[in-house]
Design an enzyme around this catalytic site. Structure first.
Site, mmCIF file in Angstrom:
data_model
loop_
_atom_site.group_PDB
_atom_site.id
_atom_site.type_symbol
_atom_site.label_atom_id
_atom_site.label_comp_id
_atom_site.label_asym_id
_atom_site.label_seq_id
_atom_site.Cartn_x
_atom_site.Cartn_y
_atom_site.Cartn_z
ATOM 1 C CB VAL A 9 59.382 9.507 48.278
ATOM 2 C CG1 VAL A 9 59.291 8.378 49.289
ATOM 3 C CG2 VAL A 9 60.821 9.932 48.071
ATOM 4 C CB SER A 10 55.786 12.726 45.656
ATOM 5 O OG SER A 10 54.898 11.682 45.319
ATOM 6 C CB THR A 11 58.804 15.961 47.768
ATOM 7 O OG1 THR A 11 58.576 15.482 49.106
ATOM 8 C CG2 THR A 11 57.481 16.334 47.133
ATOM 9 C CD GLN A 14 56.500 12.405 49.886
ATOM 10 O OE1 GLN A 14 56.824 12.251 48.717
ATOM 11 N NE2 GLN A 14 55.286 12.143 50.314
#
Length: 198
Positions: A9-11, A14
């Site tokens: 996931v990007s962050t 998330q």
């Protein structure tokens, strides 16, 4: 042969539950257990990710890599196909759960079809990222056109600046004393003086 899974996931905010659930379902359907599941919370714009690097060091020819969606591997149109090429050339199968790759039983044909499909999907993933960036830029432009000030708020010179400025100008107080009276640093003081003198 070992089977590995990769989640991204990007962050940190998330959630990875959806990906974990898809991988558990894959294990149950195929009656297998992953040898390891690697997880990164990092952008997909490049492949400089801690757990992904470990995965690449461990995975060997004949192994299988399972991911839920192509953009979990990467979102860069130029680099994602190269990354998949890395696995294919080492006889490592990549299974994308949301886009099952065609399995003809002919390794050469599979390799060609997979490359074509991966190239197309990578292109779509990259275009989606460009679309998001474009929307952000359009939103910022619309905000600016509507008079919304973007970026850091402008610093305003304190109300009592002029009173102490006059005392500093006739050398009644030093710059250090001037800054202390305003409760600011000397660098901020000199910036205010520069703005005031314009």
């Amino acid at each position: 042969m070992k089977i590995f899974a990769y989640i991204r996931v990007s962050t940190k905010e998330q959630n990875t539950d959806r990906q974990h659930e898809a991988l558990r379902e894959y294990e149950g359907t195929n009656k297998i257990k992953f040898n390891a599941v690697f997880e990164d919370k990092a952008s997909g714009k490049d492949f400089d990710r801690p757990q992904y690097k470990v995965l690449k060091e461990i995975i060997k020819p004949g192994d299988i890599l399972v991911i839920k969606e192509l953009d979990r591997l990467g979102r860069n149109f130029m680099d994602t196909p190269k990354e998949l090429q890395y696995f294919f050339e080492r006889n490592i199968k990549v299974k994308i759960l949301d886009t099952p790759l065609i399995d003809t039983g002919d390794d050469k044909l599979d390799y060609t079809i997979n490359n074509m499909l991966i190239g197309f999907l990578s292109y779509i993933a990259d275009k989606e990222r460009e679309k998001i960036q474009s929307r952000v830029k359009e939103g910022l432009k619309a905000a600016k056109d509507n008079g919304v000030k973007l970026g850091r708020p402008e610093r305003t010179i304190p109300d009592n600046f002029e009173k102490y400025y006059k005392r500093w100008k006739i050398k009644e107080i030093t710059a250090i004393e001037f800054a202390k009276l305003l409760g600011i640093s000397r660098s901020t003081l000199y910036r205010y003086i520069k703005e005031y003198d314009i």
